[in-house]
Design a protein around this motif. Structure first.
Motif, short mmCIF file in Angstrom:
data_model
loop_
_atom_site.label_atom_id
_atom_site.label_comp_id
_atom_site.label_asym_id
_atom_site.label_seq_id
_atom_site.Cartn_x
_atom_site.Cartn_y
_atom_site.Cartn_z
N LYS A 1 2.15 6.47 -7.74
CA LYS A 1 1.28 6.63 -7.60
C LYS A 1 1.26 7.88 -8.85
O LYS A 1 1.94 8.65 -8.33
CB LYS A 1 -0.17 6.72 -7.54
N LYS B 1 0.78 -1.26 0.01
CA LYS B 1 -0.03 -0.08 -0.01
C LYS B 1 0.56 0.96 0.17
O LYS B 1 0.45 1.63 -0.77
CB LYS B 1 -0.73 -0.01 1.67
N ASP C 1 0.95 3.99 -2.83
CA ASP C 1 0.76 5.47 -2.76
C ASP C 1 1.63 6.52 -2.85
O ASP C 1 1.16 6.81 -3.53
CB ASP C 1 1.22 5.36 -1.72
#
Lengths: 163, 163
Positions: A160, A153, A157
């Motif tokens: 992206k 995750k 993040d």
């Protein structure tokens, strides 16, 4: 020049800012690590400013070399274990969970140092790397690093679009 | 400003060049450590360049803070054990024999960090310092350092006139 691409040359841009190993950190050490058989190797020439007591390298730099060469080796080992090249997706990056450095003798300043690493354990998201640093062919530092894979995750993040 | 003189302000000039803690190293971190009761404390503001992944401090700097705050604390503790001030002779200086750092969580970049230390053992020429680093009041790093006193002969050679 080493004809291979270094481990660090494969890091995604957003993960290439580390002061120790990021190729995009213009002020940093920009270390370069490579496979040499089953060992990893990195050469580094400390600057005059990296002094401890006159004639010797300060311990923080040596710890930093062990740290960043270790996380690089951990990443390279994880790709190798999956049988895929370092520029393939998804990217695998590692953070240091713990670092141990034994300063066996003072490390002379003014010469190219060689840091070598070997995978001691690779299990799930954790990799243990054993390292040693040579100055003039003599081991002056031994280290061990426990690296853990950056959580998916967190990595998503970071990479992206817009980051 | 802290009205006390820092541990590092007492180091003899020839031993004040360390990149981590030397007051005479214009390129270095120049950390300053002080007693706070039985604990030692050092505050340090990392620069933007000291990045690991975006938003966080790179581990090598944190290891360096633990290292140099630890050797400073070891020296201060040795003087205190002898019941004499840090600017008295003979000077006592310590080198790191081993350094262990646990990175408990990422340390945020852009704020003043607090490194604290406590003497765990002081025996002969060896001092063990336990340390922890706080960011926004939260412990993000724990460390332990084994420091050994610089051999008398080495210290004499370093501080003799002409050096």
């Amino acid at each position: 020049m080493n004809p291979q691409k270094a481990f660090q040359d494969h890091y995604p841009d957003v993960l290439a800012h580390c002061y120790g190993c990021g190729r995009l950190n213009e002020f940093g050490h920009q270390i370069k690590s490579y496979w040499d058989g089953d060992e990893s190797v990195c050469h580094f020439l400390p600057e005059a400013r990296h002094i401890a007591i006159p004639g010797y390298v300060y311990g923080g730099l040596l710890a930093s070399l062990v740290d960043c060469h270790g996380t690089g080796t951990a990443a390279a080992a994880a790709y190798r274990a999956e049988g895929r090249p370092m520029d393939s997706d998804p990217p695998l990056r590692f953070l240091t969970a713990s670092l141990h450095v034994d300063y066996l003798k003072p490390t002379p300043l003014g010469i190219v140092l060689e840091v070598r690493g070997r995978v001691k354990e690779l299990k799930g998201r954790k990799v243990v790397i054993e390292e040693w640093l040579l100055a003039n062919g003599e081991v002056t530092v031994r280290g061990e690093l426990v690296a853990v894979q950056v959580p998916d995750k967190m990595l998503e993040d970071l990479i992206k679009p817009g980051n």
